[in-house]
Enzyme design. Structure first.
Site, PDB file in Angstrom:
ATOM      1  N   CYS A  70      46.399  17.411  38.546  1.00 56.69           N
ATOM      2  CA  CYS A  70      47.569  16.711  39.094  1.00 56.69           C
ATOM      3  C   CYS A  70      48.702  16.726  38.059  1.00 56.69           C
ATOM      4  O   CYS A  70      48.519  16.271  36.946  1.00 56.69           O
ATOM      5  CB  CYS A  70      47.100  15.296  39.393  1.00 56.69           C
ATOM      6  SG  CYS A  70      48.339  14.143  39.850  1.00 56.69           S
ATOM      7  N   GLU A 108      41.473  19.377  46.646  1.00 57.49           N
ATOM      8  CA  GLU A 108      40.784  18.132  46.281  1.00 57.49           C
ATOM      9  C   GLU A 108      41.419  17.567  45.028  1.00 57.49           C
ATOM     10  O   GLU A 108      41.871  18.311  44.160  1.00 57.49           O
ATOM     11  CB  GLU A 108      39.301  18.456  46.029  1.00 57.49           C
ATOM     12  CG  GLU A 108      38.459  17.282  45.618  1.00 57.49           C
ATOM     13  CD  GLU A 108      38.136  17.211  44.146  1.00 57.49           C
ATOM     14  OE1 GLU A 108      37.427  16.298  43.749  1.00 57.49           O
ATOM     15  OE2 GLU A 108      38.627  18.062  43.361  1.00 57.49           O
ATOM     16  N   ARG A 152      32.182   7.577  44.634  1.00 60.79           N
ATOM     17  CA  ARG A 152      33.151   8.533  44.095  1.00 60.79           C
ATOM     18  C   ARG A 152      34.163   8.859  45.185  1.00 60.79           C
ATOM     19  O   ARG A 152      33.862   9.583  46.139  1.00 60.79           O
ATOM     20  CB  ARG A 152      32.430   9.812  43.662  1.00 60.79           C
ATOM     21  CG  ARG A 152      33.313  10.834  42.952  1.00 60.79           C
ATOM     22  CD  ARG A 152      32.563  12.120  42.654  1.00 60.79           C
ATOM     23  NE  ARG A 152      33.332  12.982  41.777  1.00 60.79           N
ATOM     24  CZ  ARG A 152      33.331  12.900  40.441  1.00 60.79           C
ATOM     25  NH1 ARG A 152      32.573  12.020  39.836  1.00 60.79           N
ATOM     26  NH2 ARG A 152      34.071  13.714  39.713  1.00 60.79           N
ATOM     27  N   ARG A 154      37.552  10.606  46.457  1.00 59.58           N
ATOM     28  CA  ARG A 154      38.467  11.698  46.154  1.00 59.58           C
ATOM     29  C   ARG A 154      39.315  11.991  47.392  1.00 59.58           C
ATOM     30  O   ARG A 154      38.846  11.830  48.523  1.00 59.58           O
ATOM     31  CB  ARG A 154      37.686  12.980  45.797  1.00 59.58           C
ATOM     32  CG  ARG A 154      37.019  12.921  44.423  1.00 59.58           C
ATOM     33  CD  ARG A 154      38.054  12.944  43.302  1.00 59.58           C
ATOM     34  NE  ARG A 154      37.503  12.947  41.963  1.00 59.58           N
ATOM     35  CZ  ARG A 154      37.260  11.865  41.231  1.00 59.58           C
ATOM     36  NH1 ARG A 154      37.502  10.654  41.718  1.00 59.58           N
ATOM     37  NH2 ARG A 154      36.798  11.968  40.003  1.00 59.58           N
TER      38      ARG A 154
HETATM   39  C1  LIG Z   1      39.223  19.019  38.245  1.00 60.55           C
HETATM   40  S1  LIG Z   1      38.586  20.485  37.574  1.00 60.55           S
HETATM   41  C2  LIG Z   1      37.877  21.252  38.992  1.00 60.55           C
HETATM   42  C3  LIG Z   1      36.388  21.389  38.908  1.00 60.55           C
HETATM   43  C4  LIG Z   1      35.687  22.095  40.046  1.00 60.55           C
HETATM   44  N1  LIG Z   1      36.165  21.631  41.327  1.00 60.55           N
HETATM   45  C5  LIG Z   1      34.155  21.934  39.946  1.00 60.55           C
HETATM   46  O1  LIG Z   1      33.503  21.685  40.961  1.00 60.55           O
HETATM   47  O2  LIG Z   1      33.593  22.058  38.862  1.00 60.55           O
HETATM   48  C6  LIG Z   1      40.055  21.442  37.321  1.00 60.55           C
HETATM   49  C7  LIG Z   1      39.779  22.750  36.617  1.00 60.55           C
HETATM   50  O3  LIG Z   1      40.996  23.515  36.571  1.00 60.55           O
HETATM   51  C8  LIG Z   1      40.934  24.329  35.413  1.00 60.55           C
HETATM   52  N2  LIG Z   1      42.292  24.835  35.095  1.00 60.55           N
HETATM   53  C9  LIG Z   1      43.329  24.158  34.562  1.00 60.55           C
HETATM   54  N3  LIG Z   1      44.399  24.954  34.409  1.00 60.55           N
HETATM   55  C10 LIG Z   1      44.043  26.185  34.870  1.00 60.55           C
HETATM   56  C11 LIG Z   1      44.722  27.441  34.966  1.00 60.55           C
HETATM   57  N4  LIG Z   1      45.976  27.587  34.551  1.00 60.55           N
HETATM   58  N5  LIG Z   1      44.054  28.494  35.504  1.00 60.55           N
HETATM   59  C12 LIG Z   1      42.767  28.368  35.929  1.00 60.55           C
HETATM   60  N6  LIG Z   1      42.061  27.200  35.833  1.00 60.55           N
HETATM   61  C13 LIG Z   1      42.692  26.119  35.318  1.00 60.55           C
HETATM   62  C14 LIG Z   1      40.352  23.390  34.364  1.00 60.55           C
HETATM   63  O4  LIG Z   1      39.807  24.096  33.264  1.00 60.55           O
HETATM   64  C15 LIG Z   1      39.319  22.603  35.172  1.00 60.55           C
HETATM   65  O5  LIG Z   1      38.029  23.135  35.029  1.00 60.55           O
END
Ligand SMILES: C[S@@+](CC[C@H](N)C(=O)[O-])C[C@H]1O[C@@H](n2cnc3c(N)ncnc32)[C@H](O)[C@@H]1O
Length: 341
Positions: A70, A108, A152, A154
């Protein structure tokens, strides 16, 4: 029935959609520790930074999945279109949607997204998806309503091209008890009785949590990494102990030493929830391969999604026929009737 898994983490979204029969054709995740775990479990290393992806080079797919971080938007124009979100990761998602035109998009996020930046962030997200030609619905879902004992919440935003996703059609389950998800044996970290106080009568909270007591002042700071005290609510309430006859609070990503303590009435003990139990509360399979560092596991699992919620969404997308342009099917049907009558 193909999907792409963006911001993939350790593949929570992927596991849920695969269980419903979908096939993953592309993954993006920037974090190397997550990439490692993803590769161990799914046999492919995710593409890194989403901002480096040229959407036209992506394979074709039906569904885009993204649990994206976010970020604030600085809205300059009046349109509230996705052009206004330039420089954010949501902008990259929109570019892919515009180029690839998937039938369904599932996003999500934490439920606070709705109130973020005086509700502007959320408004921009919804308007951007609508401007891209999608019908948008959203709802806050709680993992405890989908077969895992974890409170949880979301927010899920579902944008679809042909027909609006109806959240009321999701099949909910009765909430199980935490005790049914625990290991009976193991090398448990049991607290000494001098370290906590149990309240006289266990208090049931609206969320399904059964408040049983708290860790005594002075002991609860044990395990807090220096300079991380401000990071999460858990850091402020790490002393709370809940009974295993209720549900567990949200497993957060910031609590990298896993200070979650549970009360087991029949043994009259308080012990730490194990990392395996954390994965189980998120719906991961028992044979899921974890990272070698425990703190990394706590971060990754807390950042992930409750898989049973995702699986139910995936099944409902199929049942609600969201991948098919039904009006067109009707027109074709009517034409056939005209032609052959
Ligand atoms: C809230 S987590 C989502 C986790 C996933 N839904 C799961 O079930 O494990 C957000 C993810 O976005 C990744 N992220 C952040 N910036 C990114 C980018 N520029 N490109 C690709 N992934 C990115 C982070 O490393 C993080 O693992």
């Amino acid at each position: 029935m193909k999907f792409i898994d963006l911001f993939a983490g350790i593949g929570g979204f992927r596991t849920g959609f695969e269980r419903a029969g979908f096939e993953c054709v592309f993954t993006s995740e920037i974090d190397s520790a997550c990439q490692e775990v993803y590769e161990q479990n799914f046999g492919e290393k995710p593409f890194g930074d989403i901002t480096k992806i040229e959407p036209e080079f992506l394979p074709d797919f039906d569904i885009l999945l993204a649990g994206f971080p976010c970020q604030p938007f600085s809205i300059s124009g009046r349109k509230l279109g996705f052009e206004d979100t330039r420089g954010t990761l949501f902008f990259n998602i929109c570019q892919i949607i515009e180029q690839k035109q998937p039938s369904v998009v599932v996003l999500e996020n934490v439920k606070h997204l709705i109130h973020h930046d005086k509700k502007r962030t959320f408004k921009v997200i919804i308007e951007s998806l609508k401007n891209l030609g999608y019908k948008v619905s959203y709802k806050i879902l709680n993992a405890k309503d989908f077969g895992v004992p974890q409170n949880r919440e979301r927010i899920f935003i579902i944008a679809s091209k042909y027909k609006i996703f109806d959240f009321s059609k999701l099949r909910k389950k009765t909430t199980p008890k935490l005790r049914d998800f625990l290991d009976n044996e193991g090398d448990f970290e049991i607290l000494d009785k001098s370290e906590y106080t149990l309240i006289e009568q266990i208090r049931e909270q609206e969320t399904g949590l059964l408040f049983a007591g708290y860790r005594n002042k002075g002991t609860w700071r044990k395990g807090v990494r220096p300079n991380t005290e401000h990071l999460s609510r858990v850091h402020r309430q790490p002393n709370r102990i809940y009974s295993i006859d209720g549900v567990h609070p949200t497993i957060p990503s910031q609590e990298t030493s896993g200070r979650f303590f549970i009360y087991i009435p029949e043994q009259d003990i308080v012990r730490k929830l194990t990392i395996n139990e954390c994965y189980r509360l998120m719906g991961f399979p028992e044979n899921f391969k974890k990272h070698r560092r425990l703190s990394e596991n706590y971060r990754q699992v807390g950042n992930s999604v409750a898989i049973p919620v995702i699986e139910e969404i995936a099944k409902s997308i199929l049942k609600q026929n969201l991948l098919i342009d039904e009006p067109q099917t009707e027109i074709v049907g009517n034409l056939q009737m005209l032609l052959f009558s």
